[in-house]
Design an enzyme around this catalytic site. Structure first.
Site, PDB file in Angstrom:
ATOM      1  N   SER A   1       0.839  -1.196   0.000  1.00 49.45           N
ATOM      2  CA  SER A   1       0.000   0.000   0.000  1.00 49.45           C
ATOM      3  C   SER A   1       0.883   1.259   0.000  1.00 49.45           C
ATOM      4  CB  SER A   1      -0.957  -0.037   1.191  1.00 49.45           C
ATOM      5  OG  SER A   1      -1.944   0.959   1.071  1.00 49.45           O
TER       6      SER A   1
ATOM      7  N   ASP B   1      -9.565  -4.353  -5.217  1.00 53.27           N
ATOM      8  CA  ASP B   1      -8.887  -3.244  -4.545  1.00 53.27           C
ATOM      9  C   ASP B   1      -9.113  -1.962  -5.341  1.00 53.27           C
ATOM     10  OD1 ASP B   1      -7.165  -1.548  -3.201  1.00 53.27           O
ATOM     11  OD2 ASP B   1      -5.338  -2.625  -3.749  1.00 53.27           O
TER      12      ASP B   1
ATOM     13  N   HIS C   1      -8.074  -4.955  -0.927  1.00 56.18           N
ATOM     14  CA  HIS C   1      -6.828  -4.309  -0.529  1.00 56.18           C
ATOM     15  C   HIS C   1      -6.230  -4.955   0.716  1.00 56.18           C
ATOM     16  CE1 HIS C   1      -3.939  -1.060  -0.572  1.00 56.18           C
ATOM     17  NE2 HIS C   1      -4.160  -0.838   0.712  1.00 56.18           N
TER      18      HIS C   1
END
Length: 318
Positions: free
Chosen positions: A162, A261, A293
């Site tokens: 991320s 995601d 995600h």
């Protein structure tokens, strides 16, 4: 109204900042460094800059021959939208215990400082500092015996999830521009569900409401008040005027995305633009079907997590 209760900025379910300056974070659990009973992986925390408090968490697998084994080194950057998470959060800690055990690597998780108290680019500078501290052991000296004794500096990797994927890219670019110390080879980079963006919407971003897109921009400006905007090279590494990605320090990159995601299309965009750029390396793309995600740290025992782990390990061993 009480400024300690009046909201200045909110990004649910990540953070709320009140007009008094009080910051309320969600998901603030931490776990201590230890020897993991399930994997036998040992971990410890080390302060690497007393002036800033910057620290890292090191991981070492159970070794058959502790006096001789040299292992690949993975320098890891956690996720959390640049605002939450740490090298001690249970998601990153448990993930790295498994990765270190299964891939048989040394890992160093950098606890970069977080916005808003420490807005970007401070987190980037911390991430670079963590990388430099690790590779400073390549000449056989340095303060950390786990690195001196067990790190193979011909097999260094950068990795992140991320926001941490964005961090890893930034470090890879900076390291390439600054040039490495002798005796260090960064073989590759693994970015899982990475954050990138840009002023121009792409793919599924076009279908988002205007309110969602405004919030996306607001969050970026909140974590990086001095940014030039969504096309800032930190957010959009392919924007006009950005340092060329041909300077990436490594010649192999694995980009991992997840089908559901919201950052999926930006990950694919990064992969495609990297392949079409002046960079002369090899890029790979791996997609996890049916997942969202950072699913791999939240669902560590699911089948798709195992598949993703296999891909990452294969990349590190190649």
């Amino acid at each position: 109204m009480d400024p300690d209760k009046e909201i200045h900025f909110e990004f649910f379910p990540v953070i709320t900042v009140y007009k008094s300056g009080r910051v309320e974070r969600f998901h603030t659990q931490i776990v201590p460094a230890s020897t993991d009973p399930a994997t036998g992986v040992a971990s410890k925390d080390v302060v690497i800059d007393s002036s800033t408090g910057l620290w890292v968490r090191l991981y070492l697998p159970k070794l058959e021959n502790p006096s001789k084994e040299k292992l690949p080194v993975v320098i890891y950057y956690h996720g959390g939208a640049f605002m939450i998470g740490s090298a001690a959060d249970p998601f990153s800690h448990n993930y790295l215990n498994r990765l270190v055990a299964e891939a048989k690597i040394v890992a160093v998780s950098v606890n970069y400082r977080l916005a808003p108290e420490f807005p970007l680019p401070i987190g980037y500078e911390d991430s670079v500092a963590g990388f430099k501290w690790v590779i400073s052991h390549a000449n056989g000296s340095g303060p950390e015996p786990w690195l001196v004794d067990h790190a193979d500096f011909d097999r260094v990797f950068l990795a992140g999830c991320s926001a941490g994927g964005n961090m890893a890219h930034t470090v890879a670019l900076r390291a390439g521009l600054d040039k490495l110390e002798p005796g260090v080879v960064v073989k590759g980079m693994v970015i899982i569900h990475p954050y990138f963006s840009g002023e121009e919407r792409i793919a599924s971003e076009v279908r988002r409401s205007d309110a969602e897109w405004v919030k996306t921009k607001e969050v970026w400006h909140f974590v990086y008040p001095g940014t030039s905007g969504m096309d800032d090279p930190a957010s959009n590494p392919f924007s006009e005027g950005a340092p060329s990605v041909k300077n990436l320090v490594c010649k192999r990159v694995l980009v991992c995305v997840a089908e559901h995601d919201s950052l999926r299309d930006r990950g694919v965009w990064y992969y495609e633009n990297l392949k079409e750029s002046e960079w002369d390396g090899e890029a790979e793309l791996f997609e996890s079907a049916g997942e969202g995600h950072a699913f791999h740290v939240m669902k560590p025992t699911c089948e798709k997590t195992a598949e993703l782990m296999e891909q990452v390990i294969a990349f590190l061993k190649n």
